[in-house]
Motif scaffolding. Structure first.
Motif, PDB file in Angstrom:
ATOM      1  N   GLU A   6      -9.488   1.983 -27.593  1.00 23.71           N
ATOM      2  CA  GLU A   6     -10.434   0.882 -27.716  1.00 23.71           C
ATOM      3  C   GLU A   6     -11.837   1.268 -27.244  1.00 23.71           C
ATOM      4  OE1 GLU A   6      -7.503  -2.927 -26.919  1.00 23.71           O
ATOM      5  OE2 GLU A   6      -8.466  -1.950 -25.211  1.00 23.71           O
ATOM      6  N   LYS A   7     -12.195   2.525 -27.376  1.00 23.87           N
ATOM      7  CA  LYS A   7     -13.522   2.954 -26.945  1.00 23.87           C
ATOM      8  C   LYS A   7     -14.591   2.209 -27.742  1.00 23.87           C
ATOM      9  CE  LYS A   7     -12.503   7.680 -25.410  1.00 23.87           C
ATOM     10  NZ  LYS A   7     -12.748   9.118 -25.685  1.00 23.87           N
ATOM     11  N   LYS A   8     -15.652   1.814 -27.024  1.00 24.69           N
ATOM     12  CA  LYS A   8     -16.747   1.095 -27.664  1.00 24.69           C
ATOM     13  C   LYS A   8     -18.094   1.685 -27.258  1.00 24.69           C
ATOM     14  CE  LYS A   8     -14.323  -3.361 -27.912  1.00 24.69           C
ATOM     15  NZ  LYS A   8     -14.371  -4.788 -27.515  1.00 24.69           N
ATOM     16  N   LEU A   9     -18.985   1.749 -28.231  1.00 21.66           N
ATOM     17  CA  LEU A   9     -20.329   2.277 -28.035  1.00 21.66           C
ATOM     18  C   LEU A   9     -21.318   1.225 -28.512  1.00 21.66           C
ATOM     19  CD1 LEU A   9     -22.315   4.706 -27.518  1.00 21.66           C
ATOM     20  CD2 LEU A   9     -21.948   5.315 -29.914  1.00 21.66           C
ATOM     21  N   LEU A  10     -22.324   0.927 -27.683  1.00 17.28           N
ATOM     22  CA  LEU A  10     -23.359  -0.034 -28.044  1.00 17.28           C
ATOM     23  C   LEU A  10     -24.706   0.668 -28.088  1.00 17.28           C
ATOM     24  CD1 LEU A  10     -24.246  -2.986 -28.589  1.00 17.28           C
ATOM     25  CD2 LEU A  10     -24.559  -3.237 -26.116  1.00 17.28           C
ATOM     26  N   SER A  11     -25.344   0.644 -29.248  1.00 19.51           N
ATOM     27  CA  SER A  11     -26.670   1.222 -29.423  1.00 19.51           C
ATOM     28  C   SER A  11     -27.673   0.080 -29.508  1.00 19.51           C
ATOM     29  CB  SER A  11     -26.704   2.064 -30.707  1.00 19.51           C
ATOM     30  OG  SER A  11     -27.988   2.567 -30.961  1.00 19.51           O
ATOM     31  N   VAL A  12     -28.723   0.124 -28.676  1.00 17.79           N
ATOM     32  CA  VAL A  12     -29.706  -0.961 -28.625  1.00 17.79           C
ATOM     33  C   VAL A  12     -31.057  -0.402 -29.064  1.00 17.79           C
ATOM     34  CG1 VAL A  12     -30.686  -2.813 -27.233  1.00 17.79           C
ATOM     35  CG2 VAL A  12     -28.426  -1.907 -26.657  1.00 17.79           C
ATOM     36  N   LEU A  13     -31.521  -0.842 -30.240  1.00 15.96           N
ATOM     37  CA  LEU A  13     -32.710  -0.259 -30.854  1.00 15.96           C
ATOM     38  C   LEU A  13     -33.674  -1.339 -31.334  1.00 15.96           C
ATOM     39  CD1 LEU A  13     -30.796   2.524 -32.826  1.00 15.96           C
ATOM     40  CD2 LEU A  13     -32.001   2.751 -30.645  1.00 15.96           C
ATOM     41  N   ALA A  14     -34.786  -0.910 -31.929  1.00 14.08           N
ATOM     42  CA  ALA A  14     -35.859  -1.852 -32.242  1.00 14.08           C
ATOM     43  C   ALA A  14     -35.951  -2.248 -33.707  1.00 14.08           C
ATOM     44  CB  ALA A  14     -37.203  -1.268 -31.788  1.00 14.08           C
ATOM     45  N   HIS A  15     -35.805  -1.284 -34.618  1.00 12.32           N
ATOM     46  CA  HIS A  15     -36.073  -1.549 -36.032  1.00 12.32           C
ATOM     47  C   HIS A  15     -34.966  -1.027 -36.941  1.00 12.32           C
ATOM     48  CE1 HIS A  15     -40.016  -0.468 -34.045  1.00 12.32           C
ATOM     49  NE2 HIS A  15     -40.258  -1.710 -34.411  1.00 12.32           N
ATOM     50  N   PRO A  16     -34.858  -1.606 -38.145  1.00 19.23           N
ATOM     51  CA  PRO A  16     -34.027  -0.978 -39.163  1.00 19.23           C
ATOM     52  C   PRO A  16     -34.561   0.436 -39.427  1.00 19.23           C
ATOM     53  CG  PRO A  16     -34.612  -3.206 -39.827  1.00 19.23           C
ATOM     54  CD  PRO A  16     -35.451  -2.883 -38.620  1.00 19.23           C
ATOM     55  N   ASP A  17     -33.717   1.390 -39.465  1.00 19.48           N
ATOM     56  CA  ASP A  17     -33.899   2.843 -39.665  1.00 19.48           C
ATOM     57  C   ASP A  17     -33.843   3.623 -38.352  1.00 19.48           C
ATOM     58  OD1 ASP A  17     -36.567   3.339 -38.558  1.00 19.48           O
ATOM     59  OD2 ASP A  17     -37.479   2.954 -40.501  1.00 19.48           O
ATOM     60  N   ASP A  18     -34.109   2.952 -37.205  1.00 21.13           N
ATOM     61  CA  ASP A  18     -33.988   3.645 -35.914  1.00 21.13           C
ATOM     62  C   ASP A  18     -32.581   4.195 -35.731  1.00 21.13           C
ATOM     63  OD1 ASP A  18     -36.607   3.048 -35.195  1.00 21.13           O
ATOM     64  OD2 ASP A  18     -36.059   1.274 -34.034  1.00 21.13           O
ATOM     65  N   GLU A  19     -31.604   3.435 -36.216  1.00 16.72           N
ATOM     66  CA  GLU A  19     -30.204   3.810 -36.022  1.00 16.72           C
ATOM     67  C   GLU A  19     -29.844   5.089 -36.774  1.00 16.72           C
ATOM     68  OE1 GLU A  19     -30.089   2.708 -40.020  1.00 16.72           O
ATOM     69  OE2 GLU A  19     -31.139   1.657 -38.405  1.00 16.72           O
ATOM     70  N   THR A  20     -30.531   5.356 -37.887  1.00 23.02           N
ATOM     71  CA  THR A  20     -30.202   6.527 -38.705  1.00 23.02           C
ATOM     72  C   THR A  20     -31.123   7.697 -38.418  1.00 23.02           C
ATOM     73  OG1 THR A  20     -29.379   5.093 -40.475  1.00 23.02           O
ATOM     74  CG2 THR A  20     -29.896   7.366 -41.062  1.00 23.02           C
ATOM     75  N   PHE A  21     -32.418   7.456 -38.454  1.00 21.36           N
ATOM     76  CA  PHE A  21     -33.374   8.539 -38.250  1.00 21.36           C
ATOM     77  C   PHE A  21     -33.275   9.130 -36.849  1.00 21.36           C
ATOM     78  CE2 PHE A  21     -36.547   6.580 -41.540  1.00 21.36           C
ATOM     79  CZ  PHE A  21     -35.632   6.836 -42.545  1.00 21.36           C
ATOM     80  N   GLY A  22     -32.938   8.304 -35.857  1.00 19.20           N
ATOM     81  CA  GLY A  22     -32.880   8.798 -34.487  1.00 19.20           C
ATOM     82  C   GLY A  22     -31.522   9.333 -34.084  1.00 19.20           C
ATOM     83  N   MET A  23     -30.528   8.459 -34.013  1.00 14.56           N
ATOM     84  CA  MET A  23     -29.217   8.843 -33.470  1.00 14.56           C
ATOM     85  C   MET A  23     -28.090   8.609 -34.466  1.00 14.56           C
ATOM     86  SD  MET A  23     -28.925   5.658 -30.746  1.00 14.56           S
ATOM     87  CE  MET A  23     -30.484   6.049 -29.935  1.00 14.56           C
ATOM     88  N   GLY A  24     -28.425   8.645 -35.754  1.00 18.90           N
ATOM     89  CA  GLY A  24     -27.429   8.398 -36.780  1.00 18.90           C
ATOM     90  C   GLY A  24     -26.251   9.350 -36.739  1.00 18.90           C
ATOM     91  N   GLY A  25     -26.517  10.603 -36.395  1.00 15.75           N
ATOM     92  CA  GLY A  25     -25.430  11.577 -36.306  1.00 15.75           C
ATOM     93  C   GLY A  25     -24.419  11.186 -35.250  1.00 15.75           C
ATOM     94  N   THR A  26     -24.913  10.737 -34.107  1.00 14.91           N
ATOM     95  CA  THR A  26     -24.031  10.310 -33.015  1.00 14.91           C
ATOM     96  C   THR A  26     -23.190   9.106 -33.425  1.00 14.91           C
ATOM     97  OG1 THR A  26     -25.581  11.084 -31.326  1.00 14.91           O
ATOM     98  CG2 THR A  26     -23.984   9.426 -30.646  1.00 14.91           C
TER      99      THR A  26
END
Length: 285
Positions: A6-26
């Motif tokens: 049940e591992k969970k990861l929460l990413s808290v970002l500012a804009h659409p595309d931050d999730e992919t361009f920045g840490m999308g690989g993770t």
């Protein structure tokens, strides 16, 4: 901490595309490892520059970029999206920084309380967000960084009573995504070599890469996402209005392939790293 299954990861970002361009690989890597990945997006990217081909057919930049985010999230394997619905603040010094609904104009405590409620709701083992300078000093990146740090504290504080009555929850780890310092210095060198000004980089020439090289955050975790690099590339293509399909092309593509590799770099904020601690290869390890 949640059980292994049940591992969970929460990413808290500012804009659409931050999730992919920045840490999308993770995000893609952990999603493929059956980690439940949640994403908080504070704005809808209202002020992002839109390629001309979209301006005559879209209802709004916010609508388009929200659709692009949902597309990317599906490809990355993000389990759930959470929007805070603040307004994009634009780049440093713009009038939009002071709009009453702009993320950068909000009291840190107000945004932090919202994020803390989500932490209590999701119960993540690991929380990740921007570094203290927001990667490249974007006001919204810095604002959500500050709010997330405060929220990490509030979520586990019994004195904080959120409106939903959720019980306190303290995640095990907090990390800040950083940009490889050596990579930035190489970019500055190459830009000067080809006659471009590294103090005025990007579409609007409003990113000062030289100033970014003057800040060197420690590396406590290095995540190899080589196994999902194609997934990240597919997710980036969703953000077509932001040039996501061109990430591996031109100058940016060449520099990334030669010097960037397929790694995301993180600074550990909590628990405080031990002196001499080895660089981790797993945010949960």
């Amino acid at each position: 901490m949640n059980s292994v299954s049940e591992k969970k990861l929460l990413s808290v970002l500012a804009h659409p595309d931050d999730e992919t361009f920045g840490m999308g690989g993770t995000l893609a890597l952990y999603a493929q490892q059956d980690v439940k990945v949640h994403l908080v997006c504070a704005t809808r990217g209202e002020l992002g520059d839109i390629d001309p081909e979209y301006t005559e057919t879209i209802k709004s930049a916010a609508c388009l970029r929200t659709q692009e985010l949902r597309c990317a999230a599906g490809i990355l394997g993000i389990d759930q999206l959470h929007f805070l619905n603040y307004r994009d603040s634009g780049m440093p010094g713009s009038a939009a920084n002071h709009h009453p609904k702009a993320l950068a104009a909000q009291p840190v405590e107000k945004v932090a309380e919202q994020v803390a409620q989500l932490i209590r709701q999701v119960k993540p083992d690991v929380v990740i967000t921007f570094d203290p300078i927001g990667g490249y000093r974007h006001p919204d990146h810095i604002a959500i960084h500050q709010a997330t740090v405060r929220a990490f504290e509030l979520a586990g504080d019994a004195a904080f009573a959120d409106p939903k009555g959720l019980a306190p929850f303290q995640p095990a780890r907090l990390y800040f995504h950083t940009i490889n310092h050596t990579f930035l210095k190489i970019v500055v060198w190459v830009l000067r070599l080809i006659g471009q000004d590294p103090r005025h980089f990007g579409r609007n020439k409003d990113i000062d890469i030289v100033s970014l090289t003057e800040v060197d955050f420690p590396t406590h975790a290095k995540i190899d996402y080589g196994s999902v690099k194609d997934v990240r590339k597919q997710a980036a293509a969703c953000h077509a209005s932001q040039g996501g399909g061109d990430m591996d092309k031109g100058f940016r593509g060449v520099i990334t392939r030669l010097f960037g590799g397929h790694h995301d770099i993180y600074m550990q904020a909590y628990p405080e790293p031990k002196p001499g601690q080895r660089v981790k290869r797993d945010l949960f390890g």
